[in-house]
Design a protein around this motif. Structure first.
Motif, PDB file in Angstrom:
ATOM      1  N   ALA A 133       0.957  -1.405   0.001  1.00 19.35           N
ATOM      2  CA  ALA A 133      -0.201   0.073   0.217  1.00 19.35           C
ATOM      3  C   ALA A 133       0.770   1.287   0.034  1.00 19.35           C
ATOM      4  O   ALA A 133       1.982   1.238   0.824  1.00 19.35           O
ATOM      5  CB  ALA A 133      -0.745   0.034   1.226  1.00 19.35           C
ATOM      6  N   ASN A 134       0.205   2.193  -0.538  1.00 20.86           N
ATOM      7  CA  ASN A 134       1.102   3.392  -0.588  1.00 20.86           C
ATOM      8  C   ASN A 134       0.599   4.477   0.582  1.00 20.86           C
ATOM      9  O   ASN A 134      -0.465   4.185   1.123  1.00 20.86           O
ATOM     10  CB  ASN A 134       0.892   4.300  -2.073  1.00 20.86           C
ATOM     11  CG  ASN A 134       1.818   3.983  -3.263  1.00 20.86           C
ATOM     12  OD1 ASN A 134       3.034   3.791  -2.803  1.00 20.86           O
ATOM     13  ND2 ASN A 134       1.191   3.758  -4.265  1.00 20.86           N
ATOM     14  N   PRO A 135       1.183   5.590   0.712  1.00 19.59           N
ATOM     15  CA  PRO A 135       0.792   6.403   1.875  1.00 19.59           C
ATOM     16  C   PRO A 135      -0.545   7.165   1.652  1.00 19.59           C
ATOM     17  O   PRO A 135      -1.176   7.802   2.504  1.00 19.59           O
ATOM     18  CB  PRO A 135       1.982   7.166   2.340  1.00 19.59           C
ATOM     19  CG  PRO A 135       2.716   7.047   1.125  1.00 19.59           C
ATOM     20  CD  PRO A 135       2.514   5.882   0.480  1.00 19.59           C
ATOM     21  N   TRP A 136      -1.023   7.188   0.435  1.00 18.34           N
ATOM     22  CA  TRP A 136      -2.034   7.619   0.038  1.00 18.34           C
ATOM     23  C   TRP A 136      -2.847   6.866  -0.616  1.00 18.34           C
ATOM     24  O   TRP A 136      -2.679   5.639  -0.747  1.00 18.34           O
ATOM     25  CB  TRP A 136      -1.828   8.976  -0.824  1.00 18.34           C
ATOM     26  CG  TRP A 136      -1.203   8.480  -1.926  1.00 18.34           C
ATOM     27  CD1 TRP A 136      -1.891   8.303  -3.354  1.00 18.34           C
ATOM     28  CD2 TRP A 136      -0.012   8.694  -2.375  1.00 18.34           C
ATOM     29  NE1 TRP A 136      -0.889   8.019  -4.234  1.00 18.34           N
ATOM     30  CE2 TRP A 136       0.301   8.136  -3.753  1.00 18.34           C
ATOM     31  CE3 TRP A 136       1.450   8.698  -1.471  1.00 18.34           C
ATOM     32  CZ2 TRP A 136       1.696   8.073  -4.150  1.00 18.34           C
ATOM     33  CZ3 TRP A 136       2.563   8.377  -2.042  1.00 18.34           C
ATOM     34  CH2 TRP A 136       2.729   7.947  -3.509  1.00 18.34           C
ATOM     35  N   ASP A 137      -4.188   7.011  -0.755  1.00 17.99           N
ATOM     36  CA  ASP A 137      -5.175   5.939  -1.298  1.00 17.99           C
ATOM     37  C   ASP A 137      -5.657   6.237  -2.879  1.00 17.99           C
ATOM     38  O   ASP A 137      -5.267   7.112  -3.530  1.00 17.99           O
ATOM     39  CB  ASP A 137      -6.477   6.233  -0.468  1.00 17.99           C
ATOM     40  CG  ASP A 137      -6.773   7.467  -0.404  1.00 17.99           C
ATOM     41  OD1 ASP A 137      -6.514   8.331   0.292  1.00 17.99           O
ATOM     42  OD2 ASP A 137      -7.498   7.968  -1.445  1.00 17.99           O
ATOM     43  N   ASP A 138      -6.133   5.235  -3.134  1.00 16.33           N
ATOM     44  CA  ASP A 138      -6.839   5.093  -4.518  1.00 16.33           C
ATOM     45  C   ASP A 138      -8.267   5.374  -4.437  1.00 16.33           C
ATOM     46  O   ASP A 138      -8.880   4.618  -4.000  1.00 16.33           O
ATOM     47  CB  ASP A 138      -6.482   3.632  -5.177  1.00 16.33           C
ATOM     48  CG  ASP A 138      -6.923   3.594  -6.664  1.00 16.33           C
ATOM     49  OD1 ASP A 138      -7.840   4.397  -6.889  1.00 16.33           O
ATOM     50  OD2 ASP A 138      -6.307   2.716  -7.137  1.00 16.33           O
ATOM     51  N   ALA A 139      -8.679   6.326  -5.010  1.00 15.76           N
ATOM     52  CA  ALA A 139     -10.423   6.619  -4.972  1.00 15.76           C
ATOM     53  C   ALA A 139     -11.067   5.399  -5.523  1.00 15.76           C
ATOM     54  O   ALA A 139     -12.140   5.102  -5.139  1.00 15.76           O
ATOM     55  CB  ALA A 139     -10.492   7.637  -5.948  1.00 15.76           C
ATOM     56  N   VAL A 140     -10.643   4.762  -6.485  1.00 16.57           N
ATOM     57  CA  VAL A 140     -11.381   3.860  -7.155  1.00 16.57           C
ATOM     58  C   VAL A 140     -11.521   2.456  -6.336  1.00 16.57           C
ATOM     59  O   VAL A 140     -12.436   1.733  -5.960  1.00 16.57           O
ATOM     60  CB  VAL A 140     -10.788   3.281  -8.561  1.00 16.57           C
ATOM     61  CG1 VAL A 140     -11.750   2.098  -9.362  1.00 16.57           C
ATOM     62  CG2 VAL A 140     -10.937   4.390  -9.458  1.00 16.57           C
ATOM     63  N   THR A 141     -10.185   2.216  -5.536  1.00 16.65           N
ATOM     64  CA  THR A 141     -10.377   1.175  -4.579  1.00 16.65           C
ATOM     65  C   THR A 141     -11.354   1.339  -3.620  1.00 16.65           C
ATOM     66  O   THR A 141     -12.009   0.528  -3.129  1.00 16.65           O
ATOM     67  CB  THR A 141      -8.792   0.985  -4.302  1.00 16.65           C
ATOM     68  OG1 THR A 141      -7.800   0.851  -5.073  1.00 16.65           O
ATOM     69  CG2 THR A 141      -8.689  -0.498  -3.438  1.00 16.65           C
ATOM     70  N   ILE A 142     -11.165   2.642  -3.181  1.00 16.17           N
ATOM     71  CA  ILE A 142     -12.336   2.976  -2.083  1.00 16.17           C
ATOM     72  C   ILE A 142     -13.596   2.733  -2.381  1.00 16.17           C
ATOM     73  O   ILE A 142     -14.325   2.455  -1.654  1.00 16.17           O
ATOM     74  CB  ILE A 142     -11.992   4.492  -1.646  1.00 16.17           C
ATOM     75  CG1 ILE A 142     -10.686   4.413  -0.857  1.00 16.17           C
ATOM     76  CG2 ILE A 142     -13.033   4.932  -0.587  1.00 16.17           C
ATOM     77  CD1 ILE A 142     -10.105   6.072  -0.515  1.00 16.17           C
ATOM     78  N   ALA A 143     -13.977   3.202  -4.041  1.00 18.98           N
ATOM     79  CA  ALA A 143     -15.005   3.362  -4.319  1.00 18.98           C
ATOM     80  C   ALA A 143     -15.658   1.803  -4.525  1.00 18.98           C
ATOM     81  O   ALA A 143     -16.792   1.404  -4.054  1.00 18.98           O
ATOM     82  CB  ALA A 143     -15.507   3.725  -5.529  1.00 18.98           C
ATOM     83  N   LEU A 144     -14.881   0.988  -4.975  1.00 21.02           N
ATOM     84  CA  LEU A 144     -15.157  -0.570  -5.228  1.00 21.02           C
ATOM     85  C   LEU A 144     -15.366  -1.089  -3.908  1.00 21.02           C
ATOM     86  O   LEU A 144     -16.448  -1.982  -3.637  1.00 21.02           O
ATOM     87  CB  LEU A 144     -14.153  -1.112  -5.963  1.00 21.02           C
ATOM     88  CG  LEU A 144     -14.213  -0.831  -7.363  1.00 21.02           C
ATOM     89  CD1 LEU A 144     -13.031  -1.461  -8.195  1.00 21.02           C
ATOM     90  CD2 LEU A 144     -15.431  -0.741  -8.203  1.00 21.02           C
ATOM     91  N   ASP A 145     -14.414  -1.054  -2.940  1.00 25.69           N
ATOM     92  CA  ASP A 145     -14.763  -1.454  -1.808  1.00 25.69           C
ATOM     93  C   ASP A 145     -15.927  -1.155  -0.970  1.00 25.69           C
ATOM     94  O   ASP A 145     -16.724  -2.146  -0.392  1.00 25.69           O
ATOM     95  CB  ASP A 145     -13.307  -1.140  -0.690  1.00 25.69           C
ATOM     96  CG  ASP A 145     -12.218  -2.038  -0.766  1.00 25.69           C
ATOM     97  OD1 ASP A 145     -12.303  -2.919  -1.631  1.00 25.69           O
ATOM     98  OD2 ASP A 145     -11.047  -1.383  -0.514  1.00 25.69           O
ATOM     99  N   TYR A 146     -16.334   0.183  -0.973  1.00 27.68           N
ATOM    100  CA  TYR A 146     -17.542   0.714  -0.405  1.00 27.68           C
ATOM    101  C   TYR A 146     -18.864   0.270  -0.947  1.00 27.68           C
ATOM    102  O   TYR A 146     -19.623  -0.343  -0.353  1.00 27.68           O
ATOM    103  CB  TYR A 146     -17.439   2.127  -0.461  1.00 27.68           C
ATOM    104  CG  TYR A 146     -18.812   2.700   0.356  1.00 27.68           C
ATOM    105  CD1 TYR A 146     -19.060   2.694   1.760  1.00 27.68           C
ATOM    106  CD2 TYR A 146     -19.835   3.271  -0.373  1.00 27.68           C
ATOM    107  CE1 TYR A 146     -19.893   3.025   2.435  1.00 27.68           C
ATOM    108  CE2 TYR A 146     -20.858   4.006   0.232  1.00 27.68           C
ATOM    109  CZ  TYR A 146     -21.039   3.492   1.635  1.00 27.68           C
ATOM    110  OH  TYR A 146     -22.062   4.116   2.239  1.00 27.68           O
ATOM    111  N   ALA A 147     -18.719  -0.043  -2.395  1.00 26.30           N
ATOM    112  CA  ALA A 147     -19.649  -0.431  -3.159  1.00 26.30           C
ATOM    113  C   ALA A 147     -20.059  -1.989  -3.061  1.00 26.30           C
ATOM    114  O   ALA A 147     -21.185  -2.437  -3.240  1.00 26.30           O
ATOM    115  CB  ALA A 147     -19.775   0.006  -4.736  1.00 26.30           C
ATOM    116  N   GLY A 148     -18.929  -2.626  -2.664  1.00 25.96           N
ATOM    117  CA  GLY A 148     -19.079  -4.058  -2.526  1.00 25.96           C
ATOM    118  C   GLY A 148     -18.754  -4.629  -4.085  1.00 25.96           C
ATOM    119  O   GLY A 148     -19.454  -5.674  -4.124  1.00 25.96           O
TER     120      GLY A 148
END
Lengths: 415, 574
Positions: free
Chosen positions: A116-131
């Motif tokens: 993992a990088n020290p900042w995040d990836d908006a798409v990973t966050i979106a996909l995780d949240y949406a399931g």
């Protein structure tokens, strides 16, 4: 709506034929609605995307599994019988609306480093949240030809010129940056490349082939600009000496082959290793104090749903004017766009596009500028966005539109 | 209320007219008719009186005044009465005449633009604006007025264009910083709006309220931009003060006070803190108010500020801080004032902390120095201190003497006299937090008395959780419909004590035996949390899914969804 949901749960025998998932302001959780639709497709249930109808609603089969997931995720749904469906279709026929059948759950790959990088990836966050499930791929998988296993590929902040987003200017002493450099050099050697820029250009070329062969590529932030530069500069030294040991070719600008790029042309590379910018493709130049442009808003274009379904799908949203947000690449200077590039959204009052799309070979690509739609000033090291606090984020909807877009039954463009 | 407001309006109009009359037709050729000025003044004042009751007669008087020396106030009066009479178009010929007489008059031109806007004559409006610009070259007023009208009509882009042109044409482009800021706000370009307001405040600090009002409308994402601009270096008090007000308006009291971080503590800062504290008090945000008053006290050593801070601390549940502040205030006050102002606050703080013995000692120490009415007030606080620690015996004499419904109810609860408590609660203050749980329980059982329940509440007040648990669990089968609540009270104690082994069976019982009770969703949630603590992701998911599907309208559903995501991550499923 709460009453409806309660009634659904309390009386499961009252099933209709379909469930409407509204995507206007009556929806309580827009982002999870995409996950709900994706899960229906995973179960091989047919679904429809009702373009421009109630914010880009979805029409799903009314099944216990869909109801259960809607209840768990807090997604607002309304059961519709045949008469209601007929009325809905009549209403849609009369306006700039159309129904697009969604046929299968696309297999999603995210190009992301193993650590993992020290900042995040908006798409990973979106996909995780949406399931929505996805697989992470990295250079070894791409070079091994694994991209053919997926219908949708996402890139985020990778620098395909191999210069680590020029973060060495500010972060060369940071442990995460040192790890990133060490790891990437190791990967390059392992795969038989002399340096990181050579590896990344080869990876970019594989991605280009992937799209040419029918894949869908979605990129955000710095990946958009550097992918274009890497593809157009395949045979040119466009990296500074800290990355490959040799300075950038002084004639690099003239040697770029823009026919190999997806959506931009005639851009000018930033020759200075000490200026944190790759080229003049990015309009906002967030990391160059003298060039930095202020954030404003960006507006989505409206398209004809019946004649131009693809851009219509990509711009389905319950808001048409959105708060802008920075990224390594925030926007795309209109002067550098190829004539065939479709502008889906533009930065208000500025000569920049925010969201662009095009096709290449049998596939298609979409670029969205900026890093995180809910964190306009996002900085390295910032805490990842908690989407449960932004369940109706109009910016994140644009990302998820791209995830479902490959699920649509292909329709030839009528214009 | 309306009449008061109407009176104020008439008064302000009257004052404005008087001012205009004083200026008279300074800018009008009618100045020459000085002999007629008195008549015009009288006409305008008579028209003002008739304006609301008899607008047609007022209009006739204004028309006569308009023809004389009182052109300006008469024109403004006509604008009001013609609007009320739906005759706005009748103004146009008069305005044209007035413009011919004085083409540079801002008042006349403003009426002209407003009238054309009201009549939706866009082409004529645009022409009138251009005409005004030509008549008053280099002046900012035409652009400001026109842009303001466009903004009021929701045409922010057009206003922006006008101001952009204006900035090139007028002598000092900074004249438009406020208007540009308003345009940026209307266009929801919050970063730009904040930047422009910050710039405006450097020129015209009196526009502070306008800046706050305008930026208050920023959405969640826009607020971060506003914060970034107003917090940016160099640290500047007016910008920080504006941000503090904005945070209060956005219901962020802690962030509101933090907006002052880094400000040099000088006299200007104290003035700003004082305004902020009053604003926080008016908005019922004691957390922010306490910080501000305490800072003022640190800077000025003013005991009144310390007492305000102590009051706010009590309201925000920080009794220890309140006690410290009130004690500091008393040390700076004369004995008389200390007794009058600081001792009651100290006593309230001691009561809130449950320091009943200390409260008693304080009352005893001043008993001889106060008048009976003061003593009664102090004893009231002492009574609540005893009640708060569950000492019914020492509270009883005061409760009997003072006869307060809330205190009577709580004492009756301790005594197990549920019927008496029920009666007293009918008139009790519903906001008293000590009575929330008794009130909920009494509404769900018809028992007239219950010694074990009284003992349970007494033990809870004495923080004797073991005894409270024993009493609560012993009474579950007797309390009828309140059984799930009593069980939940017991389970909460066990959960707070990290005793999941005993708590989970009780939560399970609530979910299974009392599945339709208000406590059932809480039972599911706590059961799931206990499972998560035990690293049993599967059980946690099952309980949270049960909660969401069985109680979809529960207030706990959003929290359950967040925890379901976490449980799934832990279990490695989606």
């Amino acid at each position: 709506m709460r009453l409806v949901l309660m009634a659904l749960v309390a009386a499961p025998h009252l099933y209709g034929q379909h469930l409407l998932v509204p995507m206007d302001d009556n929806q309580r959780n827009h982002l999870k609605a995409y996950g709900l639709t994706y899960s229906a497709l995973q179960r091989t249930e047919k679904a429809e995307w009702l373009l421009n109808y109630r914010g880009g609603a979805f029409l799903l089969l009314d099944t216990p599994a869909t109801r259960r997931r809607a209840g768990l995720d807090g997604v607002s749904v309304t059961p519709l019988d045949d008469a209601a469906i007929a009325a809905l279709r009549t209403e849609m026929a009369g306006g700039n609306m159309d129904a697009v059948p969604l046929e299968r759950a696309p297999k999603v790959a995210i190009y992301s480093p193993p650590n993992a990088n020290p900042w995040d990836d908006a798409v990973t966050i979106a996909l995780d949240y949406a399931g929505i499930p996805y697989t992470k791929v990295w250079d070894p998988e791409v070079m091994a030809g694994d991209l053919t296993k997926y219908e949708w590929l996402h890139l985020h902040h990778e620098d395909f010129t191999g210069q680590y987003n020029k973060f060495y200017i500010s972060y060369r002493g940071s442990p995460w940056f040192i790890n990133q450099v060490t790891r990437t050099i190791g990967t390059a050697k392992q795969l038989g490349f002399n340096n990181v820029p050579a590896l990344k250009k080869a990876v970019a070329d594989k991605m280009r082939t992937y799209v040419e062969n029918g894949g869908f590529l979605f990129a955000m932030c710095g990946a958009t600009e550097t992918l274009e530069l890497a593809m157009a500069g395949l045979n040119v030294d466009i990296a500074n000496s800290f990355a490959d040991g040799t300075p950038m070719d002084p004639d690099a600008d003239q040697k770029m082959d823009w026919t190999r790029a997806f959506g931009v042309q005639n851009a000018h590379l930033e020759p200075s290793p000490l200026i944190n910018s790759m080229s003049d493709i990015d309009g906002h130049q967030v990391n160059v104090p003298g060039r930095r442009r202020a954030l404003g808003t960006f507006s989505l274009f409206a398209f004809s749903a019946k004649l131009d379904p693809v851009p219509t799908m990509l711009t389905q949203d319950h808001r048409s004017v959105l708060q802008d947000y920075y990224g390594v690449t925030t926007s795309f200077t209109k002067a550098t766009l190829k004539p065939g590039t479709r502008v889906l959204a533009y930065s208000d009052g500025m000569p920049f596009a925010k969201y662009i799309h095009g096709s290449s070979g049998k596939g298609a690509w979409t670029f969205l500028g900026g890093h995180d739609p809910e964190d306009p000033q996002h900085e390295v090291g910032a805490a990842p966005t908690d989407l449960s606090l932004h369940p109706s984020s109009p910016g994140y909807r644009l990302i998820l539109n791209n995830v479902l877009f490959p699920a649509a039954q292909k329709k030839p463009r009528k214009t | 209320m309306n009449s008061v407001r109407g009176m104020r309006h008439v008064c302000s109009v009257r004052m404005m007219c008087a001012a205009l009359l004083a200026l008279g037709g300074l800018n009008t050729p009618a100045r020459a008719q000085e002999s007629g000025a008195g008549t015009s003044d009288t006409l305008v004042l008579r028209a003002l009186d008739l304006e609301e009751r008899k607008p047609r007669e007022a209009a006739a008087l204004y028309r006569r005044a308009f023809a004389g020396a009182g052109m300006m106030p008469a024109l403004l009066g006509l604008e009001r009465v013609y609007t009320a009479l739906g005759m706005v178009d009748s103004l146009l010929p008069l305005i044209q005449g007035a413009v011919r007489q004085d083409p540079r008059s801002g008042v006349v031109r403003s009426v002209q633009l407003r009238t054309l806007t009201a009549l939706q004559r866009d082409d004529e409006l645009s022409a009138a604006f251009r005409d005004w610009v030509r008549a008053a070259p280099g002046e900012a007023a035409p652009f400001k007025e026109y842009a303001r009208l466009l903004l009021e009509n929701g045409r922010s882009s057009a206003a922006d264009s006008v101001l952009t042109v204006a900035a090139r044409m007028v002598r000092d482009p900074r004249d438009f910083s406020a208007e540009l800021a308003q345009v940026a706000s209307a266009q929801r370009m919050w970063h730009e709006a904040a930047r422009r307001w910050r710039e405006t405040l450097t020129q015209t600090p009196q526009l502070y309220q306008a800046a706050v009002f305008s930026l208050t409308l920023a959405n969640a994402a826009g607020r971060d931009s506003v914060r970034a601009v107003l917090l940016a270096a160099p640290i500047w008090l007016p910008a920080r003060r504006a941000l503090a007000s904005l945070e209060l308006a956005w219901s962020k009291p802690r962030e509101a006070w933090l907006a002052f971080t880094g400000i040099r503590a000088d006299a200007d800062a104290v003035v700003a803190w004082r305004e902020f504290a009053d604003e926080a008090d008016a908005r019922s945000m004691p957390v922010a108010s306490r910080e501000a008053w305490a800072a003022i006290h640190r800077q000025t050593r003013d005991p009144a500020s310390a007492l305000r801070a102590a009051d706010a601390a009590l309201l925000s549940g920080e009794a220890a801080s309140a006690l410290r502040l009130a004690s500091a205030a008393q040390a700076s006050l004369t004995p008389h004032l200390g007794l009058r102002d600081a001792v009651p606050v100290r006593l309230r703080a001691m009561a809130a902390l449950g320091n009943a013995e200390e409260a008693l000692a304080l009352v005893d120490s001043v008993r001889q120095k106060v008048v009976p009415i003061q003593l009664q007030m102090l004893e009231r606080e002492l009574m609540w201190a005893w009640l708060r620690v569950g000492d019914a015996a020492r509270a009883r004499p005061f409760v009997v003497r003072l006869d307060e419904d809330e205190a009577t109810a709580l004492l009756a609860i301790y005594d197990g006299d549920l019927e008496k408590a029920r009666l007293a609660l009918r008139n009790a203050d519903a906001s008293n937090t000590l009575l929330l749980l008794p009130r909920a329980l009494l509404s769900r059982t018809t028992m007239p008395t219950s010694t074990p329940l009284g003992a349970a509440f007494t033990a809870l007040a004495r923080r004797d959780t073991a005894a409270a648990l024993t009493q609560l669990l012993g009474t579950v089968n007797d309390v009828g419909g309140a059984a799930p609540l009593v069980l939940a009270m017991a389970a909460r104690l066990l959960t707070a004590a990290a005793n999941d082994a005993r708590a989970v069976p009780i939560w399970t019982r609530i979910v299974t035996e009392y599945s339709t009770s208000p406590e059932a969703p809480e039972g599911d949630l706590e059961w799931a949390r206990a499972a998560l603590r035990a690293r049993d992701g599967t059980m946690a998911i099952a309980r949270l899914e049960h909660l969401l599907l069985t109680y979809p309208t529960s207030a706990l559903a959003p929290q359950a969804r967040r925890e379901l995501d976490a449980a799934r991550r832990m279990a490695g499923t989606t």
